[in-house]
Design an enzyme around this catalytic site. Structure first.
Site, mmCIF file in Angstrom:
data_model
loop_
_atom_site.group_PDB
_atom_site.id
_atom_site.type_symbol
_atom_site.label_atom_id
_atom_site.label_comp_id
_atom_site.label_asym_id
_atom_site.label_seq_id
_atom_site.Cartn_x
_atom_site.Cartn_y
_atom_site.Cartn_z
ATOM 1 N N HIS A 147 0.846 -1.214 0.000
ATOM 2 C CA HIS A 147 0.000 0.000 0.000
ATOM 3 C C HIS A 147 0.876 1.257 0.000
ATOM 4 O O HIS A 147 0.818 2.054 0.942
ATOM 5 C CB HIS A 147 -0.871 -0.056 1.265
ATOM 6 C CG HIS A 147 -2.001 0.912 1.333
ATOM 7 N ND1 HIS A 147 -1.845 2.280 1.272
ATOM 8 C CD2 HIS A 147 -3.335 0.720 1.490
ATOM 9 C CE1 HIS A 147 -3.013 2.867 1.394
ATOM 10 N NE2 HIS A 147 -3.932 1.969 1.510
ATOM 11 N N GLU A 171 -0.840 1.397 -5.382
ATOM 12 C CA GLU A 171 -0.683 0.143 -4.633
ATOM 13 C C GLU A 171 -0.699 -1.069 -5.576
ATOM 14 O O GLU A 171 -1.627 -1.228 -6.373
ATOM 15 C CB GLU A 171 -1.815 0.027 -3.614
ATOM 16 C CG GLU A 171 -1.944 1.247 -2.705
ATOM 17 C CD GLU A 171 -3.289 1.343 -2.021
ATOM 18 O OE1 GLU A 171 -3.871 0.277 -1.693
ATOM 19 O OE2 GLU A 171 -3.779 2.464 -1.831
HETATM 20 O O1 TA6 Z 1 -6.099 1.601 -0.455
HETATM 21 C C1 TA6 Z 1 -7.122 2.544 -0.271
HETATM 22 C C2 TA6 Z 1 -7.814 2.268 1.057
HETATM 23 O O2 TA6 Z 1 -8.407 0.993 1.059
HETATM 24 C C3 TA6 Z 1 -8.824 3.395 1.323
HETATM 25 O O3 TA6 Z 1 -10.150 2.937 1.191
HETATM 26 C C4 TA6 Z 1 -8.474 3.855 2.745
HETATM 27 O O4 TA6 Z 1 -9.169 3.085 3.698
HETATM 28 C C5 TA6 Z 1 -6.961 3.585 2.750
HETATM 29 O O5 TA6 Z 1 -6.857 2.298 2.136
HETATM 30 C C6 TA6 Z 1 -6.267 3.693 4.078
HETATM 31 O O6 TA6 Z 1 -6.686 2.666 4.923
HETATM 32 P P1 TA6 Z 1 -6.108 2.654 6.437
HETATM 33 O O7 TA6 Z 1 -6.720 1.456 7.092
HETATM 34 O O8 TA6 Z 1 -4.597 2.554 6.337
HETATM 35 O O9 TA6 Z 1 -6.513 3.986 7.028
#
Ligand code: TA6
Length: 280
Positions: free
Chosen positions: A159, A258
């Site tokens: 991510h 990601e």
């Molecule tokens: O990758 C995007 C995502 O799934 C968004 O929907 C948002 O939730 C982001 O990840 C961050 O997630 P986190 O749990 O690290 O705050």
């Protein structure tokens, strides 16, 4: 840890860090989360990764920025009717250990693994390793092996948060086909020819682009393999106001691209999948 001269230890808050420096680059990895926090090539001494100034280093909270490891599910896609399971799985909230490290003529390789690969909502026998090569580029491999007798349903992601000068000047190239827009209840849209970020963006691109390029002054190439999708995320201002580990303007200097498995990989017994991201 092997006798690797390019690695030293440090600490930030409650988190133990590994500091890597060799002829090609510097990098920092938090053992909490197995979480790469920075990657700075020596060609220009500019960090390719973005880390929130409000990131929390209490040894419990997932770190905002760098490359969070989402495993064994992405978001809340754990395919279980439960609301008590952590978003993006549970290994980003664990202590990882450095299993091995090696200096070579192309850089420093490190292999890390989490304390445990079982947790609430996931009791399968698996092995999980993170292999990192800090060199002229940063190569990150998340390696899952199914040691169970049954086939497992796996989703995971690297991510990655990338640094940009000004999100409204960013263009992305390399993405194509349909994406699912999480800000519009997963409605499907076509990837725009000119890809700009002008508002909250949370998209699962179903075509697994091999190379995505981020241009905004700095040029960053994100090369992926072993993935079935690319996720693009920017929370924009309103969400930043609601996030304790983001400043109000944090959204202006970051974008997540990601490399991910979000469409559920059925990993058979004794099979292995390598989710790889190379930052160029
Ligand atoms: O990758 C995007 C995502 O799934 C968004 O929907 C948002 O939730 C982001 O990840 C961050 O997630 P986190 O749990 O690290 O705050």
């Amino acid at each position: 840890m092997n006798s690797t001269t390019s690695i030293s230890k440090s600490k930030r808050g409650q988190n133990d860090l590994l500091e890597i420096e060799n002829d090609f680059a510097k990098a920092t990895i938090s053992l909490f989360g197995g979480h790469i926090l920075s990657y700075i090539p020596k060609t220009d001494d500019i960090d390719r990764l973005w880390l929130s100034e409000a990131a929390i280093f209490d040894g419990k909270t997932a770190i905002r920025g760098g490359i969070p490891i989402c495993w064994p599910w992405f978001g809340n896609a754990h395919n279980q009717d439960r609301d008590d399971l952590p978003s993006h799985g549970f290994v980003r909230n664990q202590i990882w250990t450095l299993d091995s490290s090696e200096d070579s003529s192309t850089g420093t390789q490190l292999v890390l693994s989490p304390q445990s690969t079982v947790g609430p909502g996931w009791q399968f026998k698996t092995r999980l390793q993170l292999k990192v090569m800090v060199g002229k580029t940063l190569v990150v491999e998340l390696i899952t092996r199914n040691l169970d007798k049954q086939t497992i349903d796996l989703n995971c992601a690297l991510h990655s948060y990338f640094r940009v000068d000004d999100i409204e000047q960013v263009t992305l190239t390399g993405l194509s086909g349909q994406y699912l827009d999480k800000t519009k209840d997963y409605e499907a849209f076509e990837t725009p020819d000119v890809y700009r970020i002008k508002d909250e963006t949370d998209r699962v691109h179903l075509h697994p682009a091999i190379l995505v390029e981020i241009d905004n002054g700095l040029h960053i190439g994100v090369r992926s393999s072993g993935h079935d999708s690319i996720v693009v995320w920017n929370p924009w201002e309103q969400n930043c106001l609601r996030m304790k580990d983001m400043n109000q303007d944090s959204y202006q200097t970051m974008i997540c691209v990601e490399s991910a498995i979000t469409q559920t990989l059925k990993l058979e017994s004794n099979q292995e999948v390598i989710l790889k991201q190379q930052i160029i």
